[in-house]
Structure formats: structure tokens, C-alpha cells
Scaffold this active site. Structure first.
Site, PDB file in Angstrom:
ATOM      1  N   ARG A  67       0.809  -1.026   0.048  1.00 37.97           N
ATOM      2  CA  ARG A  67      -0.169  -0.053   0.035  1.00 37.97           C
ATOM      3  C   ARG A  67       0.891   1.209   0.073  1.00 37.97           C
ATOM      4  O   ARG A  67       1.808   1.252   0.731  1.00 37.97           O
ATOM      5  CB  ARG A  67      -0.937  -0.045   1.261  1.00 37.97           C
ATOM      6  CG  ARG A  67      -1.931  -0.978   1.065  1.00 37.97           C
ATOM      7  CD  ARG A  67      -3.023  -0.615   0.185  1.00 37.97           C
ATOM      8  NE  ARG A  67      -4.182  -1.590   0.080  1.00 37.97           N
ATOM      9  CZ  ARG A  67      -4.440  -2.531  -0.491  1.00 37.97           C
ATOM     10  NH1 ARG A  67      -3.372  -2.952  -1.474  1.00 37.97           N
ATOM     11  NH2 ARG A  67      -5.596  -3.309  -0.640  1.00 37.97           N
ATOM     12  N   GLU A  78      -4.506   7.275  -4.869  1.00 36.83           N
ATOM     13  CA  GLU A  78      -4.870   6.481  -5.881  1.00 36.83           C
ATOM     14  C   GLU A  78      -6.013   6.986  -6.619  1.00 36.83           C
ATOM     15  O   GLU A  78      -7.232   7.121  -5.733  1.00 36.83           O
ATOM     16  CB  GLU A  78      -4.811   4.986  -5.776  1.00 36.83           C
ATOM     17  CG  GLU A  78      -3.450   4.450  -5.420  1.00 36.83           C
ATOM     18  CD  GLU A  78      -3.420   3.129  -5.219  1.00 36.83           C
ATOM     19  OE1 GLU A  78      -4.377   2.240  -5.402  1.00 36.83           O
ATOM     20  OE2 GLU A  78      -2.214   2.535  -4.450  1.00 36.83           O
ATOM     21  N   HIS A  82      -2.089   0.098  -9.745  1.00 37.56           N
ATOM     22  CA  HIS A  82      -2.430  -0.903  -8.756  1.00 37.56           C
ATOM     23  C   HIS A  82      -3.026  -2.014  -9.336  1.00 37.56           C
ATOM     24  O   HIS A  82      -4.212  -2.386  -9.455  1.00 37.56           O
ATOM     25  CB  HIS A  82      -3.477  -0.178  -7.861  1.00 37.56           C
ATOM     26  CG  HIS A  82      -3.804  -1.076  -6.726  1.00 37.56           C
ATOM     27  ND1 HIS A  82      -3.967  -0.083  -5.333  1.00 37.56           N
ATOM     28  CD2 HIS A  82      -3.608  -2.290  -6.325  1.00 37.56           C
ATOM     29  CE1 HIS A  82      -4.291  -1.194  -4.375  1.00 37.56           C
ATOM     30  NE2 HIS A  82      -3.764  -2.400  -4.693  1.00 37.56           N
TER      31      HIS A  82
HETATM   32  C1  DGY Z   1      -5.947  -6.174  -2.770  1.00 36.72           C
HETATM   33  O1  DGY Z   1      -6.542  -7.259  -2.979  1.00 36.72           O
HETATM   34  O2  DGY Z   1      -5.936  -5.830  -1.487  1.00 36.72           O
HETATM   35  C2  DGY Z   1      -5.342  -5.543  -3.864  1.00 36.72           C
HETATM   36  O3  DGY Z   1      -4.238  -4.564  -3.451  1.00 36.72           O
HETATM   37  C3  DGY Z   1      -6.247  -4.747  -4.611  1.00 36.72           C
HETATM   38  O4  DGY Z   1      -6.954  -3.850  -3.745  1.00 36.72           O
END
Ligand code: DGY
Length: 325
Positions: free
Chosen positions: A237, A266, A285
Site C-alpha cells: 500500500r 490513487e 495498482h
Molecule cells: C488487494 O486485494 O488488496 C489488492 O491490493 C487490490 O486492492
């Protein structure tokens, strides 16, 4: 009477049919201001929610007095206030396992792309600027045999270690809350304190969840411990990293490059200085974003939601306390 489900992510026809067989479904297919207004209007009737990429805070969920379950189509659960959900006995589930290998593939794509400058040099070719053989100014750095440092040795960390160890002959070092003897044995991996990992790894890869404890974990002090050859990879993250400090480190040559799939905000602002740095590979992402994996995640979320609304414990329950209560 069928339960009311608010879906804020489109499902494949097969999964939609499965959900509709058991529940009344309201689909909110965009999360723009109009979609959000429709979501707010649907919440007062909702027993279940299914979707991803939306911060579901108390301000929104207070509108849903009958809510029993949320099935997140993600492994990360940083969009939810787990204490609030547990207090209201709302079951939160996520979709681990099914995305592990795909997300590790993304991590490795970023490792290779940054080390071998794939995007930067592909853009040279695309621009019609490939006029002579590449020289040292365009050379990259090897991946095989280099030290892979993984911060957060969960499922995705392990899958990354597997690729590095067996595929690329990389010595693996890792940092996590506790040492993992089984991982050490499988991948010949060695535990390191965070500062030692940052000093020793050629590739520093973040694969840990965003929590109060990990927010801002990697900042100016941590970048200063890395070396000018270090490549930094983030598939966890964005908020685990102080982005301004990372930009400084990349600009000043404190680290060699960064491969980033996640950002503090994002979508990433098109004006972000990150996008003006040649030594950055930025992806939107896409950790789990393949057809197969996104379908598997959605299937997993539908299973979790239907179980919860049917009075069963969902397989991937996050807030176990809510079930016990
Ligand atoms: C997750 O599954 O957490 C991925 O990063 C998509 O948000």
C-alpha cells in the site's frame, strides 16, 4: 424473503446469476458522484455489501442499520474500520490466497522492469530514438544472484521469495513481525532486523498490509539506510511509504530506482513528480489484475457473502470477534 445486497463492483454474468438466485441485488457500477449518491440511497435497505476500492467508513455505514456482512473483493482491508464493524457485528470477509501468485508475478515484473530499465528503454524505441547500439549509459543491473529483501513475509512475500530463490538464484532475506522457520527452510531465507535488511538487500520489496503500525514505516531515515544501487519495490500500500521522502531519495540518487504499483493517493495525480523520474516504473495498482484472478476473487467474495447472509461463518472472515459475539 431474499436479502438485499448492494454490489459496488460489476460481476461476471455467471457470478451475478449466482448472487441473484439468492438475493435482491442493486448494482452500483461506477463510484463517481452519481454512483455514490445511488449507493447512499441503497444503504438503508442493505443486508450485504460486495465490492472493492471504496473507503466504507462509519459516515457511510451508519446509513445501513440492517447491514450484516461486507465481502471485500481484495485481500487488503485498510478501507474498513474493523473495530466499528465488530462492534456492530457486521462480518467482514476478504479474498486471500486466490491472488497470491498473481500479485507476486506483479512484484517480479516490477523487479525486472526497474533493474533492466524495460519501460524507459522501450519508450526510446517507441519514440523512434533507437539510432545506435545501447552503451553503458543505458545498461541495467542484474537480477539473478542479487539479494532479495522482503518486508512482510506473508503469503505474497513467500510467493516472491519462491520466485527469487528458485527462479533467479537470489539469496533471500526478510523482515516480519516474527521469524518464520518454515520459510527459512524452504527458501534458505534469513531473518534480518529492518535496518539490516535495508542496508543489505539489492531489492527491497514491500508486501505487508497497511495498518496503524505500518503506516509511514519507510521514510527518509529508512531510505538513507539503502544504498545507491538499491531498487525499491512496493506492491503493498502506498501509505506504508512516505512518498515525499521516496521522491527525494530517487532524485538524489540515494537509491537506484523504484517499481511502484501503489501510491499514497490513487489514482496517482498526473502531476506527481514520480512520473517525471526515469528511474520509476509506476503501474496503476495492478497487483491482482488478471482476468483469471479477478474472477477468482469475485467468486470468493460471493461465496463469503452468501455464507454470511445464510448464517454461516464465511471462509475468509476477517473480524472473527464479530462472529464470536
Ligand atoms: C488487494 O486485494 O488488496 C489488492 O491490493 C487490490 O486492492
Amino acid at each position: 424473503m431474499k436479502k438485499q445486497v448492494v454490489l459496488y463492483k460489476k460481476l461476471s454474468p455467471t457470478l451475478m446469476a449466482r448472487l441473484q438466485a439468492q438475493a435482491e441485488v442493486t448494482l452500483i457500477d461506477t463510484l463517481d458522484s452519481e454512483g455514490l449518491a445511488r449507493l447512499r440511497a441503497a444503504l438503508p435497505r442493505a443486508h450485504g455489501l460486495l465490492g472493492a476500492s471504496l473507503k466504507l467508513d462509519a459516515g457511510l455505514l451508519d446509513l445501513a442499520p440492517d447491514l450484516q456482512a461486507i465481502a471485500s473483493v481484495s485481500v487488503g482491508v485498510d478501507n474498513y474500520d474493523i473495530d466499528y464493524l465488530t462492534e456492530r457485528r457486521i462480518l467482514l470477509s476478504n479474498t486471500p490466497d486466490v491472488l497470491t501468485e498473481t500479485t507476486a508475478d506483479t512484484g517480479f515484473a516490477l523487479i525486472l522492469a526497474t533493474a533492466r530499465r524495460v519501460v524507459e528503454l522501450a519508450n526510446v524505441v517507441r519514440a523512434g530514438e533507437w539510432t545506435r547500439n545501447v552503451g553503458p549509459a543505458q545498461f541495467g543491473t542484474d537480477v539473478h544472484g542479487k539479494t532479495l529483501g522482503i518486508i512482510g513475509m506473508g503469503r505474497i512475500g513467500e510467493a516472491l521469495a519462491q520466485r527469487g530463490h528458485f527462479g533467479f538464484g537470489m539469496p533471500v532475506i526478510y523482515h516480519s513481525q516474527t521469524p518464520k522457520p518454515a520459510v527459512e527452510q524452504r527458501f534458505d531465507a534469513q531473518y534480518r532486523s529492518l535496518p539490516h535488511l535495508l542496508q543489505e538487500a539489492d531489492f527491497v520489496c514491500l508486501t505487508l498490509p497497511l495498518t496503524a503500525a505500518t503506516e509511514g514505516l519507510i521514510g527518509a531515515r529508512e531510505f538513507a539506510l539503502m544504498g545507491p544501487e538499491t531498487i525499491f519495490i512496493n506492491i503493498s500500500r502506498g501509505k506504508v511509504v512516505d512518498e515525499a521522502a521516496m521522491i527525494e531519495a530517487l532524485r538524489d540518487g540515494q537509491i537506484r530506482a523504484a517499481g511502484l504499483d501503489v501510491f499514497e493517493r490513487e489514482p496517482l495525480n498526473p502531476d506527481s513528480p514520480l512520473l517525471r523520474l526515469n528511474n520509476v516504473v509506476a503501474t496503476p495498482h495492478i497487483g491482482s489484475a488478471t482476468h483469471e484472478t479477478r474472477e477468482a476473487m469475485a467468486r470468493c467474495a460471493v461465496d463469503n457473502l452468501l455464507a454470511a447472509l445464510g448464517g454461516e461463518r464465511p471462509k475468509n472472515l476477517v473480524n472473527v470477534q464479530a462472529w464470536k459475539a
